[in-house]
Design a protein around this motif. Sequence first.
Motif, PDB file in Angstrom:
ATOM      1  N   TYR A 304     -28.933  23.087  -4.075  1.00  0.00           N
ATOM      2  CA  TYR A 304     -28.522  23.826  -5.276  1.00  0.00           C
ATOM      3  C   TYR A 304     -27.815  22.889  -6.262  1.00  0.00           C
ATOM      4  O   TYR A 304     -28.119  22.870  -7.456  1.00  0.00           O
ATOM      5  N   THR A 305     -26.896  22.096  -5.766  1.00  0.00           N
ATOM      6  CA  THR A 305     -26.170  21.155  -6.607  1.00  0.00           C
ATOM      7  C   THR A 305     -27.114  20.111  -7.185  1.00  0.00           C
ATOM      8  O   THR A 305     -26.996  19.726  -8.353  1.00  0.00           O
ATOM      9  N   CYS A 308     -29.125  21.709 -10.000  1.00  0.00           N
ATOM     10  CA  CYS A 308     -28.254  21.940 -11.157  1.00  0.00           C
ATOM     11  C   CYS A 308     -27.950  20.631 -11.888  1.00  0.00           C
ATOM     12  O   CYS A 308     -27.805  20.615 -13.113  1.00  0.00           O
ATOM     13  N   LEU A 314     -29.955  25.099 -16.814  1.00  0.00           N
ATOM     14  CA  LEU A 314     -29.762  26.021 -15.693  1.00  0.00           C
ATOM     15  C   LEU A 314     -28.299  26.045 -15.277  1.00  0.00           C
ATOM     16  O   LEU A 314     -27.720  27.107 -15.036  1.00  0.00           O
ATOM     17  N   ARG A 315     -27.684  24.862 -15.209  1.00  0.00           N
ATOM     18  CA  ARG A 315     -26.271  24.772 -14.843  1.00  0.00           C
ATOM     19  C   ARG A 315     -25.403  25.522 -15.845  1.00  0.00           C
ATOM     20  O   ARG A 315     -24.480  26.246 -15.479  1.00  0.00           O
ATOM     21  N   MET A 318     -25.682  29.267 -15.291  1.00  0.00           N
ATOM     22  CA  MET A 318     -24.914  29.697 -14.121  1.00  0.00           C
ATOM     23  C   MET A 318     -23.412  29.705 -14.419  1.00  0.00           C
ATOM     24  O   MET A 318     -22.683  30.610 -13.992  1.00  0.00           O
ATOM     25  N   GLN A 328     -17.562  29.065  -8.359  1.00  0.00           N
ATOM     26  CA  GLN A 328     -18.601  28.121  -8.771  1.00  0.00           C
ATOM     27  C   GLN A 328     -18.456  26.808  -7.994  1.00  0.00           C
ATOM     28  O   GLN A 328     -19.453  26.214  -7.569  1.00  0.00           O
ATOM     29  N   HIS A 332     -21.086  24.841  -5.269  1.00  0.00           N
ATOM     30  CA  HIS A 332     -21.533  23.458  -5.362  1.00  0.00           C
ATOM     31  C   HIS A 332     -21.242  22.666  -4.095  1.00  0.00           C
ATOM     32  O   HIS A 332     -21.882  21.626  -3.865  1.00  0.00           O
TER      33      HIS A 332
END
Length: 391
Positions: A304-305, A308, A314-315, A318, A328, A332
Amino acid sequence: MTPTGILAGLFLVLALYCGIDPFKHSAISDFPEFKAIKVDMPDWSLVPTDKDKDNLLQRSEIKFLNQVQGPESIAFDPLGRGPYTGIADGRIVFWNGQKWTDFAYTSSNRSEICDPKPSPLSYLKNEHICGRPLGLRFDKKTGDLYIADAYLGLMKVGPEGGSATSLTTEAEGVPLRFTNDLDIDDEGNIYFTDSSTQYQRRNFMQLVFSADDSGRVLKYNPTTKETTVLVRNLQFPNGLSLSKDGTFFVFCEGSIGRLRKYWLKGEKAGTSEVLAILPGFPDNVRTNEEGNFWVAVHCRRSLYTYICALYPKLRMFMLKLPISAKIQYLLHIGGRLHAVAVKYSPEGKILQILEDSQGKVVKAISEVEEKDGKLWMGSVLMPFIGVYNLA
């Protein structure tokens, strides 16, 4: 309305909410100038998958629980005494074998707002007033202690301690905003990192989320008192440590997750290269007696990190959701605080990896200092020091 239409409508409402953030619940609501920057990540296949399946760091001893808040860096003086560590209330304290005693201060503007509080994060609001000592290094010749204070810049205090004096607070006319770590060569030159010229340490989460690329690696010459920039446009430069022979130093690139080498001598002097891809977000790095490097990995990098990092839009989306910075941050780092310590050779080869993947004993480690067969592990977020016996 069709299910597709309903879904499209909900997405539109969500996008509108994220665009205006009406209730200021997002992790970046207090940062109107916030920008998410792309991180040029190495290919996912290059991220090390080596693991300590036995979770050996769970065998660590927790020392000084609730006696030291946020001990980022661990140092021993030229006589082997210590440890010394900088803590969240702005003091540098010394373990005299029986108790912790005050050794030095970076800020002279101390008052009741700097008094002990229940957790390291409790001090964030007043760190810029009380001071926040991070990286510590003793000059082995003079016994002077050099300090990277996140807010007050590069500082020094004599062997007897007391109030530290300022060495530099800017470079090229640009103030130091997040002085982080340092090391000293045999000539007394100090190499150090400024993690960002935009974000201060109290906003370290937003710095992580942004991947701001204003970080620098610098050199302070004690003879000329000049501060020069050696490497610029870095994304969260953090720990720094000289090689045993002094021909180069290594520093951590936090956002990318790399260990980078900067040559000081030889044909490559003044140039840098990637030494190793790290398994996660690094903090400090320290050289041991054999000339190898211990890197404290704050946490492993998740897919996921990684995604992103590559896709800032996208980051940004979010980050505009009504989710707090703390949540959040946990997203991460894989949902929970944990710890990884990796030893690298001067050529960048992994020699040993130790971890507590569940964070049962040690977590969020900031530094690994090897001394007399033991690893002393500090943490900028935890109220203790972890000690692991290598024997």
